[in-house]
Write a protein that holds these residues in place. Structure first.
Motif, PDB file in Angstrom:
ATOM      1  N   ARG A 169      25.286 -17.187  -9.007  1.00 25.16           N
ATOM      2  CA  ARG A 169      25.535 -16.176  -8.055  1.00 25.16           C
ATOM      3  C   ARG A 169      26.427 -15.102  -8.388  1.00 25.16           C
ATOM      4  O   ARG A 169      26.117 -14.132  -8.209  1.00 25.16           O
ATOM      5  CB  ARG A 169      25.957 -16.698  -6.709  1.00 25.16           C
ATOM      6  N   PHE A 170      27.400 -15.280  -9.109  1.00 23.73           N
ATOM      7  CA  PHE A 170      28.164 -14.511  -9.430  1.00 23.73           C
ATOM      8  C   PHE A 170      27.748 -13.653 -10.642  1.00 23.73           C
ATOM      9  O   PHE A 170      27.930 -12.347 -10.526  1.00 23.73           O
ATOM     10  CB  PHE A 170      29.749 -15.103 -10.151  1.00 23.73           C
ATOM     11  N   ALA A 171      27.065 -14.205 -11.655  1.00 23.39           N
ATOM     12  CA  ALA A 171      26.502 -13.341 -12.758  1.00 23.39           C
ATOM     13  C   ALA A 171      25.262 -12.393 -12.042  1.00 23.39           C
ATOM     14  O   ALA A 171      25.305 -11.535 -12.546  1.00 23.39           O
ATOM     15  CB  ALA A 171      25.824 -14.270 -13.516  1.00 23.39           C
ATOM     16  N   VAL A 172      24.482 -13.098 -11.182  1.00 24.10           N
ATOM     17  CA  VAL A 172      23.413 -12.428 -10.408  1.00 24.10           C
ATOM     18  C   VAL A 172      24.469 -11.034  -9.586  1.00 24.10           C
ATOM     19  O   VAL A 172      23.826  -9.846  -9.712  1.00 24.10           O
ATOM     20  CB  VAL A 172      22.790 -12.740  -9.434  1.00 24.10           C
ATOM     21  N   HIS A 173      25.397 -11.271  -8.968  1.00 25.40           N
ATOM     22  CA  HIS A 173      25.929 -10.152  -8.422  1.00 25.40           C
ATOM     23  C   HIS A 173      26.552  -9.242  -9.271  1.00 25.40           C
ATOM     24  O   HIS A 173      26.687  -8.006  -8.861  1.00 25.40           O
ATOM     25  CB  HIS A 173      27.451 -10.806  -7.473  1.00 25.40           C
ATOM     26  N   LYS A 174      26.960  -9.428 -10.433  1.00 24.38           N
ATOM     27  CA  LYS A 174      28.030  -8.761 -11.480  1.00 24.38           C
ATOM     28  C   LYS A 174      26.495  -8.241 -12.402  1.00 24.38           C
ATOM     29  O   LYS A 174      27.013  -7.512 -13.301  1.00 24.38           O
ATOM     30  CB  LYS A 174      28.726  -9.567 -12.023  1.00 24.38           C
ATOM     31  N   ASN A 175      25.418  -8.605 -12.233  1.00 21.12           N
ATOM     32  CA  ASN A 175      24.216  -8.168 -13.047  1.00 21.12           C
ATOM     33  C   ASN A 175      24.311  -8.308 -14.647  1.00 21.12           C
ATOM     34  O   ASN A 175      24.250  -7.812 -15.510  1.00 21.12           O
ATOM     35  CB  ASN A 175      24.041  -6.726 -12.952  1.00 21.12           C
ATOM     36  N   ILE A 176      24.950  -9.749 -14.657  1.00 20.99           N
ATOM     37  CA  ILE A 176      25.231 -10.235 -15.962  1.00 20.99           C
ATOM     38  C   ILE A 176      23.960 -11.095 -16.541  1.00 20.99           C
ATOM     39  O   ILE A 176      23.901 -12.401 -15.723  1.00 20.99           O
ATOM     40  CB  ILE A 176      26.760 -11.065 -16.128  1.00 20.99           C
ATOM     41  N   PHE A 177      23.223 -10.672 -17.252  1.00 20.87           N
ATOM     42  CA  PHE A 177      22.035 -11.331 -17.577  1.00 20.87           C
ATOM     43  C   PHE A 177      21.651 -11.395 -18.932  1.00 20.87           C
ATOM     44  O   PHE A 177      22.175 -10.596 -19.689  1.00 20.87           O
ATOM     45  CB  PHE A 177      20.627 -10.506 -17.053  1.00 20.87           C
ATOM     46  N   ASP A 178      20.975 -12.440 -19.549  1.00 24.06           N
ATOM     47  CA  ASP A 178      20.497 -12.387 -20.883  1.00 24.06           C
ATOM     48  C   ASP A 178      18.974 -12.018 -20.930  1.00 24.06           C
ATOM     49  O   ASP A 178      18.264 -12.577 -20.250  1.00 24.06           O
ATOM     50  CB  ASP A 178      20.560 -13.832 -21.309  1.00 24.06           C
ATOM     51  N   TYR A 179      18.648 -10.854 -21.182  1.00 28.72           N
ATOM     52  CA  TYR A 179      17.366 -10.021 -21.193  1.00 28.72           C
ATOM     53  C   TYR A 179      16.504 -10.483 -22.199  1.00 28.72           C
ATOM     54  O   TYR A 179      17.069 -10.820 -23.446  1.00 28.72           O
ATOM     55  CB  TYR A 179      17.398  -8.575 -21.031  1.00 28.72           C
ATOM     56  N   PRO A 180      15.478 -10.727 -22.104  1.00 27.38           N
ATOM     57  CA  PRO A 180      14.337 -11.295 -23.084  1.00 27.38           C
ATOM     58  C   PRO A 180      14.146  -9.967 -23.934  1.00 27.38           C
ATOM     59  O   PRO A 180      14.542  -8.841 -23.858  1.00 27.38           O
ATOM     60  CB  PRO A 180      12.887 -11.352 -22.372  1.00 27.38           C
ATOM     61  N   GLY A 181      13.458 -10.144 -25.025  1.00 28.05           N
ATOM     62  CA  GLY A 181      13.096  -9.174 -26.323  1.00 28.05           C
ATOM     63  C   GLY A 181      13.629  -9.664 -27.517  1.00 28.05           C
ATOM     64  O   GLY A 181      14.603 -10.565 -27.607  1.00 28.05           O
ATOM     65  N   GLY A 182      13.166  -9.107 -28.661  1.00 24.88           N
ATOM     66  CA  GLY A 182      13.651  -9.295 -30.058  1.00 24.88           C
ATOM     67  C   GLY A 182      13.404 -10.843 -30.256  1.00 24.88           C
ATOM     68  O   GLY A 182      12.419 -11.346 -30.390  1.00 24.88           O
ATOM     69  N   HIS A 183      14.414 -11.542 -30.836  1.00 20.65           N
ATOM     70  CA  HIS A 183      14.429 -12.623 -31.328  1.00 20.65           C
ATOM     71  C   HIS A 183      14.567 -14.053 -29.903  1.00 20.65           C
ATOM     72  O   HIS A 183      13.870 -15.005 -30.388  1.00 20.65           O
ATOM     73  CB  HIS A 183      15.383 -13.089 -32.153  1.00 20.65           C
ATOM     74  N   LYS A 184      14.539 -13.554 -28.813  1.00 18.66           N
ATOM     75  CA  LYS A 184      14.718 -14.475 -27.783  1.00 18.66           C
ATOM     76  C   LYS A 184      13.428 -14.820 -27.245  1.00 18.66           C
ATOM     77  O   LYS A 184      12.388 -13.795 -27.076  1.00 18.66           O
ATOM     78  CB  LYS A 184      15.630 -13.757 -26.713  1.00 18.66           C
ATOM     79  N   SER A 185      13.088 -16.259 -26.923  1.00 19.72           N
ATOM     80  CA  SER A 185      11.787 -16.819 -26.379  1.00 19.72           C
ATOM     81  C   SER A 185      11.677 -16.608 -25.066  1.00 19.72           C
ATOM     82  O   SER A 185      10.669 -16.753 -24.399  1.00 19.72           O
ATOM     83  CB  SER A 185      12.011 -18.132 -27.002  1.00 19.72           C
ATOM     84  N   HIS A 186      12.789 -16.555 -24.247  1.00 19.56           N
ATOM     85  CA  HIS A 186      12.454 -16.527 -22.805  1.00 19.56           C
ATOM     86  C   HIS A 186      11.665 -15.329 -22.380  1.00 19.56           C
ATOM     87  O   HIS A 186      11.966 -14.110 -23.008  1.00 19.56           O
ATOM     88  CB  HIS A 186      13.918 -16.954 -22.029  1.00 19.56           C
TER      89      HIS A 186
END
Length: 319
Positions: free
Chosen positions: A28-45
């Motif tokens: 919840r804290f990460a969502v509130h502070k907009n701290i995300f691991d975004y997809p793209g590049g070598h990332k598989s999610h």
């Protein structure tokens, strides 16, 4: 410090519950502070995922260790324990900074080397050759290798957390059998934290641990493994930790060799891990991760058998 099975079960349950409760708060804290691991590049999610799971793991483990030192202080080694915990938290902070804003690899490696040297100065380093400078070098190499192995292993939902739990339980079983009760308590506590986090990290993951969690876990696994000591001598003491961590070491060795052969940095991300290769063979993500976990369980059983064998039999079994 001694321990019964009920006490160890209580430690595992308490740390698992605490981490399972803290992880949604971190989400919840990460969502509130907009701290995300975004997809793209070598990332598989494929979707943005909150990126502060490591904070929950660190808080759960650190709180549990500090509570244990107050409620049931160890007969010896309390000072070393607190120093190692501080070093692990320091590495976690470096990893967290890397999650939030890029930290140059050279600075991260420098902190890891410094932490390994501190552990060596405490008298808890690798003791294989008997030559001080060589053993110190091996200690640094061990901590660099295992810490970054778990960091690189955090490439698919549930993979690093699950394998860390399995490795920690392996160390726990060996330590209990060997009468190393403090190592056993710390190992079962770390297993509890990773298991509690794993509930939220399995596919599809609702949160990632990030470098702030993987560096913390990798450093502690490296430390706990080399704390194992055996009456059968140095070679068994050297073999068991390597065997216990061999699943992570194999993956790291594979990607390091393949990236160097391709002219890339081993620290540069990519989809060349064992997990990615299994997915390309047609396995869904949960099955690919589960296959590696099953391999880790098999290695754990083998490690336990080897730890109770004479040196000659141990090396035959390991090879």
């Amino acid at each position: 410090m001694t321990g019964t099975w009920w006490e160890y079960l209580a430690v595992f349950s308490a740390t698992a519950t605490l981490c399972a409760v803290l992880t949604p708060l971190a989400t919840r804290f990460a969502v509130h502070k907009n701290i995300f691991d975004y997809p793209g590049g070598h990332k598989s999610h494929e979707t943005a995922v909150p990126y502060l799971g490591g904070v929950a793991i660190v808080l759960a483990f650190a709180t549990s260790v500090l509570a244990m030192t107050v409620l049931q202080p160890p007969h010896s080694g309390k000072g070393e324990l607190l120093v190692v915990l501080a070093l692990a938290v320091l590495l976690s902070l470096v990893g967290l900074m890397d999650d939030l804003r890029h930290v140059p690899v050279v600075w991260r490696v420098a902190v890891e080397i410094a932490a390994a040297v501190v552990v060596w100065s405490l008298g808890s380093g690798v003791v294989v050759t008997g030559v001080e400078i060589l053993d110190m070098g091996l200690t640094v190499l061990w901590f660099l290798g295992i810490t970054n192995a778990f960091n690189l292993l955090d490439n698919m939902d549930g993979l690093a957390a699950g394998l860390a739990a399995i490795t920690s339980l392996t160390v726990f079983a060996v330590a209990v059998t060997n009468g190393q009760f403090l190592v056993a308590a710390l190992s079962i506590g770390l297993a509890g934290c990773t298991a509690g986090f794993l509930r939220h990290n399995l596919y599809p993951a609702s949160i990632f641990m990030g470098d702030g969690g993987s560096l913390f876990i990798g450093f502690l696994v490296a430390y706990l493994c080399i704390k194992l000591r055996f009456d059968t001598g140095r070679m068994t003491s050297a073999l068991v930790p390597v065997l216990a961590c061999s699943a992570a070491v194999l993956d790291t060795t594979l990607v390091t060799v393949s990236r160097l052969a391709a002219g890339r940095s081993p620290f540069q991300g990519g989809q060349d891990h064992v997990s990615h290769r299994l997915v390309r063979l047609g396995l869904p993500v949960p099955y690919a991760v589960g296959t590696i976990h099953l391999g880790g369980l098999g290695i754990g059983v083998l490690t336990y058998v080897v730890s109770g064998s004479d040196p000659t039999s141990a090396w035959v079994l390991a090879t």
